[in-house]
Design a protein around this motif. Structure first.
Motif, PDB file in Angstrom:
ATOM      1  N   LYS A  39       7.712  -0.594 -10.240  1.00  0.00           N
ATOM      2  CA  LYS A  39       8.517  -0.616  -9.018  1.00  0.00           C
ATOM      3  C   LYS A  39       7.854  -1.440  -7.920  1.00  0.00           C
ATOM      4  O   LYS A  39       8.475  -1.759  -6.918  1.00  0.00           O
ATOM      5  N   ASP A  40       6.567  -1.781  -8.095  1.00  0.00           N
ATOM      6  CA  ASP A  40       5.822  -2.520  -7.082  1.00  0.00           C
ATOM      7  C   ASP A  40       4.992  -3.621  -7.749  1.00  0.00           C
ATOM      8  O   ASP A  40       3.761  -3.584  -7.745  1.00  0.00           O
ATOM      9  N   GLY A  43       2.174  -5.139  -5.901  1.00  0.00           N
ATOM     10  CA  GLY A  43       1.179  -4.193  -5.418  1.00  0.00           C
ATOM     11  C   GLY A  43      -0.096  -4.249  -6.238  1.00  0.00           C
ATOM     12  O   GLY A  43      -0.299  -5.142  -7.061  1.00  0.00           O
TER      13      GLY A  43
END
Length: 68
Positions: A39-40, A43
């Motif tokens: 989802k990231d 990141g």
């Protein structure tokens, strides 16, 4: 220790991942294995030596991390 450039890494998601988006992605690098939250993708990523990664995989297969 120098930082790894993960920009060119090929990330894959487990075929057992559901459609709900709660997944991690793994990239096999030359001298390491990287893990990130799907989802990231921009990141942070966790990076493991191949030996530590194999120990994790074997522990998972052996039920080492199963809840009691």
């Amino acid at each position: 220790m120098s930082a790894l450039d993960l920009g060119a890494a090929t990330w894959r998601t487990s075929t057992r991942s559901g459609a709900n988006g709660n997944c991690v992605e793994v990239a096999q690098l030359t001298s390491a294995v990287a893990l990130r939250d799907s989802k990231d993708p921009s990141g942070p990523a966790l990076v493991f030596t191949p030996w530590k990664w194999m120990a994790f995989i074997e522990g998972t297969k052996d039920g080492e991390f199963d809840r009691g």
